[in-house]
Design an enzyme around this catalytic site. Sequence first.
Site, PDB file in Angstrom:
ATOM      1  CB  SER A  35      -0.888   0.024   1.244  1.00 45.37           C
ATOM      2  OG  SER A  35      -1.931  -0.897   1.109  1.00 45.37           O
ATOM      3  CG  ASN A 249      -0.890   1.416  11.805  1.00 38.51           C
ATOM      4  OD1 ASN A 249      -0.575   1.059  10.663  1.00 38.51           O
ATOM      5  ND2 ASN A 249      -1.554   0.632  12.621  1.00 38.51           N
ATOM      6  CG  HIS A 283      -6.042   2.382   3.194  1.00 39.99           C
ATOM      7  ND1 HIS A 283      -5.035   1.439   3.332  1.00 39.99           N
ATOM      8  CD2 HIS A 283      -6.082   2.671   1.864  1.00 39.99           C
ATOM      9  CE1 HIS A 283      -4.511   1.177   2.138  1.00 39.99           C
ATOM     10  NE2 HIS A 283      -5.129   1.908   1.250  1.00 39.99           N
TER      11      HIS A 283
HETATM   12  O1  LIG Z   1      -0.943  -4.364   0.561  1.00 40.17           O
HETATM   13  P1  LIG Z   1      -0.516  -4.008   1.949  1.00 40.17           P
HETATM   14  O2  LIG Z   1      -0.346  -5.197   2.826  1.00 40.17           O
HETATM   15  O3  LIG Z   1       0.726  -3.139   1.950  1.00 40.17           O
HETATM   16  O4  LIG Z   1      -1.689  -3.120   2.537  1.00 40.17           O
HETATM   17  C1  LIG Z   1      -1.913  -2.847   3.915  1.00 40.17           C
HETATM   18  C2  LIG Z   1      -2.828  -3.922   4.498  1.00 40.17           C
HETATM   19  C3  LIG Z   1      -4.193  -3.470   3.993  1.00 40.17           C
HETATM   20  O5  LIG Z   1      -4.382  -3.891   2.685  1.00 40.17           O
HETATM   21  C4  LIG Z   1      -4.093  -1.978   4.024  1.00 40.17           C
HETATM   22  C5  LIG Z   1      -4.613  -1.434   5.302  1.00 40.17           C
HETATM   23  O6  LIG Z   1      -4.381  -0.068   5.438  1.00 40.17           O
HETATM   24  O7  LIG Z   1      -2.678  -1.664   3.950  1.00 40.17           O
HETATM   25  N1  LIG Z   2      -3.869  -5.760   9.925  1.00 44.01           N
HETATM   26  C1  LIG Z   2      -3.285  -4.577   9.799  1.00 44.01           C
HETATM   27  N2  LIG Z   2      -2.807  -4.202   8.608  1.00 44.01           N
HETATM   28  C2  LIG Z   2      -2.218  -3.002   8.520  1.00 44.01           C
HETATM   29  N3  LIG Z   2      -1.644  -2.408   7.471  1.00 44.01           N
HETATM   30  C3  LIG Z   2      -1.180  -1.196   7.892  1.00 44.01           C
HETATM   31  N4  LIG Z   2      -1.446  -1.033   9.186  1.00 44.01           N
HETATM   32  C4  LIG Z   2      -2.098  -2.144   9.595  1.00 44.01           C
HETATM   33  C5  LIG Z   2      -2.616  -2.555  10.852  1.00 44.01           C
HETATM   34  O1  LIG Z   2      -2.556  -1.858  11.851  1.00 44.01           O
HETATM   35  N5  LIG Z   2      -3.198  -3.780  10.898  1.00 44.01           N
END
Ligand SMILES: O=P(O)(O)O[C@@H]1C[C@H](O)[C@@H](CO)O1
Ligand SMILES: Nc1nc2[nH]cnc2c(=O)[nH]1
Length: 312
Positions: A35, A249, A283
């Site tokens: 992400s 976070n 997010h």
């Molecule tokens: O694709 P990632 O694992 O980097 O994304 C993280 C996990 C969830 O998809 C999202 C939550 O904010 O970010």
């Molecule tokens: N499960 C989970 N995925 C994340 N991706 C970014 N932050 C978090 C979090 O606090 N929990």
Amino acid sequence: MSQHPELPFAAAIEVIKSLLPETLQKPRVGIVCGSGLGGIVDCIRDVVLVPYKMIPGFAESTVPGHKSSLAFGLMGPGDGVPVVAMLGRFHPYEGHHMRTVVYPVRIMAKLGVTEVIITNAAGGLNPKLSVGTIVVIHDHLALPNMTGMNPLLGPLTSPRHQRFIPLSDAYSPSLRRLVFLAAHHLSLDPSALAEGTYAWVSGPTYETPAEGRFLRLAGADVVGMSTVPEVLAAREEGLNVMALSLVTNAVVIPDGYRSIREEVLAELAGKRVELPVADVVSHEEVLEIGKAKGEVMMKLVEWVVGSIPCNI
Ligand SMILES: O=P(O)(O)O[C@@H]1C[C@H](O)[C@@H](CO)O1
Ligand SMILES: Nc1nc2[nH]cnc2c(=O)[nH]1
């Protein structure tokens, strides 16, 4: 368990190759962007983007911060290493079948990739990890794997695959070494890079404080909603794996719950209390940290790609 229709591997490979110059048709390193971490494309030269919608069997990524394209090109010094980066991934919580989630990694293997670098944004469970720290994953804790949601359940996708995959060495020690060397060469503060265990949860809900404490007690340092399915498929395909989490976070509040009981009793006794309040993660915040701190992750990946020895 329901069978999933066969995925169109041969058609996908044919389409991808038809869109690439010969020099980029056999990438050595695959990169999966987490992400907000798709900016890695800026470290790739001679980029050719192949949109997922053109590739048979690929889905679309529906999560903000994930683009639906593969980026082919060259990375690192000199002539550069041919790479393919997945600028957005598929998560099971989007409704994608597990076979679709790991399909791009299998396609990478079929194109000739031998090393895969998987990145993600994750919540910090270990209180020593501050936001912005990059964690080199050395192990994982996957409750879904242990409770009937293992991404490799079902028929083998190739007769070449082993049925039972050992995971004691899932995260390549040689690649992990390279990241720490990269940090040294890039003069990063040693605290910018840690190592730890990633807990995989399905999402899309973030953890309750109790879930966060549970995962921490079970030995996890960070928690996220991706990566492990890709790692399993990559290992089944025989790829060397490196995985990096960017801590976006903090999940666990060190002092435990904010106790409403204590607060009310203190107020009635005329005292002021300041009890810890849990962070409310979003997010948007995850993407913001990815934007602010993702550059370090990209530099590390670029250095590692440029330094992978021929025979790892
Ligand atoms: O694709 P990632 O694992 O980097 O994304 C993280 C996990 C969830 O998809 C999202 C939550 O904010 O970010
Ligand atoms: N499960 C989970 N995925 C994340 N991706 C970014 N932050 C978090 C979090 O606090 N929990």
